[in-house]
Design a protein around this motif. Structure first.
Motif, short mmCIF file in Angstrom:
data_model
loop_
_atom_site.label_atom_id
_atom_site.label_comp_id
_atom_site.label_asym_id
_atom_site.label_seq_id
_atom_site.Cartn_x
_atom_site.Cartn_y
_atom_site.Cartn_z
N GLY A 111 0.80 -1.21 0.00
CA GLY A 111 0.00 0.00 0.00
C GLY A 111 0.84 1.26 0.00
O GLY A 111 1.99 1.26 0.40
N GLN A 112 0.20 2.33 -0.46
CA GLN A 112 0.88 3.61 -0.54
C GLN A 112 -0.08 4.73 -0.21
O GLN A 112 -1.27 4.66 -0.54
N LEU A 113 0.45 5.77 0.42
CA LEU A 113 -0.31 6.98 0.70
C LEU A 113 0.37 8.14 -0.01
O LEU A 113 1.59 8.30 0.09
N TYR A 140 -9.10 1.22 8.33
CA TYR A 140 -8.00 1.81 9.07
C TYR A 140 -8.43 3.05 9.83
O TYR A 140 -9.51 3.60 9.61
N PHE A 141 -7.55 3.46 10.71
CA PHE A 141 -7.60 4.79 11.29
C PHE A 141 -6.63 5.65 10.50
O PHE A 141 -5.49 5.25 10.28
N ILE A 142 -7.09 6.82 10.09
CA ILE A 142 -6.27 7.67 9.23
C ILE A 142 -6.10 9.02 9.91
O ILE A 142 -7.09 9.62 10.37
N ALA A 143 -4.88 9.46 9.97
CA ALA A 143 -4.60 10.71 10.68
C ALA A 143 -3.79 11.66 9.82
O ALA A 143 -3.09 11.26 8.89
N TRP A 144 -3.91 12.92 10.17
CA TRP A 144 -3.05 13.96 9.63
C TRP A 144 -2.17 14.46 10.77
O TRP A 144 -2.65 14.72 11.88
N PHE A 145 -0.89 14.61 10.45
CA PHE A 145 0.07 15.22 11.34
C PHE A 145 0.74 16.36 10.59
O PHE A 145 0.65 16.45 9.36
N ARG A 146 1.42 17.20 11.31
CA ARG A 146 2.21 18.23 10.65
C ARG A 146 3.52 18.41 11.40
O ARG A 146 3.62 18.12 12.60
N GLN A 147 4.50 18.88 10.65
CA GLN A 147 5.83 18.99 11.22
C GLN A 147 6.55 20.20 10.64
O GLN A 147 6.48 20.47 9.43
N VAL A 148 7.24 20.91 11.52
CA VAL A 148 8.14 21.97 11.09
C VAL A 148 9.55 21.54 11.44
O VAL A 148 9.75 20.74 12.35
N PRO A 149 10.53 22.07 10.73
CA PRO A 149 11.91 21.65 10.99
C PRO A 149 12.31 21.84 12.45
O PRO A 149 12.01 22.87 13.06
N GLY A 150 12.94 20.82 13.00
CA GLY A 150 13.42 20.88 14.36
C GLY A 150 12.41 20.50 15.42
O GLY A 150 12.73 20.50 16.61
N LYS A 151 11.20 20.19 14.99
CA LYS A 151 10.16 19.81 15.95
C LYS A 151 9.57 18.46 15.60
O LYS A 151 9.62 18.01 14.46
N CYS A 202 -0.13 12.40 6.01
CA CYS A 202 -1.19 11.50 6.41
C CYS A 202 -0.56 10.15 6.77
O CYS A 202 0.52 9.80 6.29
N ALA A 203 -1.26 9.44 7.61
CA ALA A 203 -0.75 8.18 8.10
C ALA A 203 -1.91 7.25 8.44
O ALA A 203 -3.01 7.71 8.76
N THR A 204 -1.66 5.96 8.36
CA THR A 204 -2.69 4.99 8.71
C THR A 204 -2.21 4.06 9.79
O THR A 204 -1.02 3.74 9.90
N GLY A 205 -3.16 3.62 10.58
CA GLY A 205 -2.88 2.64 11.61
C GLY A 205 -4.04 1.69 11.72
O GLY A 205 -5.16 2.00 11.30
N LEU A 206 -3.78 0.54 12.31
CA LEU A 206 -4.80 -0.50 12.35
C LEU A 206 -5.22 -0.88 13.76
O LEU A 206 -6.35 -1.31 13.99
N TYR A 207 -4.33 -0.70 14.72
CA TYR A 207 -4.56 -1.29 16.04
C TYR A 207 -4.89 -0.30 17.14
O TYR A 207 -5.38 -0.69 18.19
N HIS A 232 1.45 5.38 16.87
CA HIS A 232 0.30 4.49 16.65
C HIS A 232 0.08 4.22 15.17
O HIS A 232 -0.71 3.34 14.83
N PHE A 233 0.73 4.97 14.31
CA PHE A 233 0.46 4.89 12.88
C PHE A 233 1.69 4.32 12.18
O PHE A 233 2.82 4.75 12.42
N THR A 234 1.45 3.38 11.31
CA THR A 234 2.56 2.60 10.77
C THR A 234 2.91 2.91 9.32
O THR A 234 4.01 2.61 8.88
N SER A 235 1.99 3.48 8.57
CA SER A 235 2.27 3.81 7.18
C SER A 235 2.09 5.32 6.99
O SER A 235 1.11 5.89 7.47
N TRP A 236 3.02 5.91 6.27
CA TRP A 236 3.06 7.37 6.13
C TRP A 236 3.21 7.76 4.68
O TRP A 236 3.89 7.07 3.90
#
Length: 126
Positions: free
Chosen positions: A2-4, A32-43, A96-101, A112-116
């Motif tokens: 799979g791919q996101l 699945y459970f699907i989440a959005w995360f965000r990241q800035v450099p250094g954090k 975005c990321a997905t998790g199952l458990y 908690h999320f295994t695929s990104w």
């Protein structure tokens, strides 16, 4: 396998809106459970929102729930993040990321999320 793939990033003026898309291939987001995360450099990656694929329940980071909306389209096998009232501090790479458990109700926690996906850059600037 799979791919996101995230899309929809770009430059937005303060106060503007943007919709990100997370398209899945090779598996059905419905399970699945699907989440959005965000990241800035250094954090570390920070939680944005989470969607339960099976029942459509949505969960949000408290600071974002009034401006951001997560939704899904089973037919398109995609999840969206609608962002309104964007501020310069929303500038980040969005993943975005997905998790199952681990359900969204257990917290929007990165490990908690295994695929990104590869991420989509959103820049909020005048």
């Amino acid at each position: 396998q799979g791919q996101l793939v995230e899309s929809g990033g770009g430059l937005v003026h303060p106060g503007g809106s943007r919709r990100l898309t997370c398209a899945a291939s090779g598996f059905s987001l419905n399970y699945y459970f699907i989440a959005w995360f965000r990241q800035v450099p250094g954090k570390a990656r920070g939680a944005v929102a989470c969607l339960s694929g099976s029942d459509g329940r949505a969960y949000y980071a408290d600071s974002l729930k009034d401006r951001f909306t997560i939704s899904g389209d089973i037919a398109e096998n995609s999840v969206y993040l609608q962002m309104n009232g964007l501020k310069p501090e929303d500038t980040a790479t969005y993943y975005c990321a997905t998790g199952l458990y681990h359900g969204c109700d257990q917290g929007i926690i990165a490990h908690h999320f295994t695929s990104w996906g590869q991420g989509a850059q959103v820049t909020v600037s005048s």
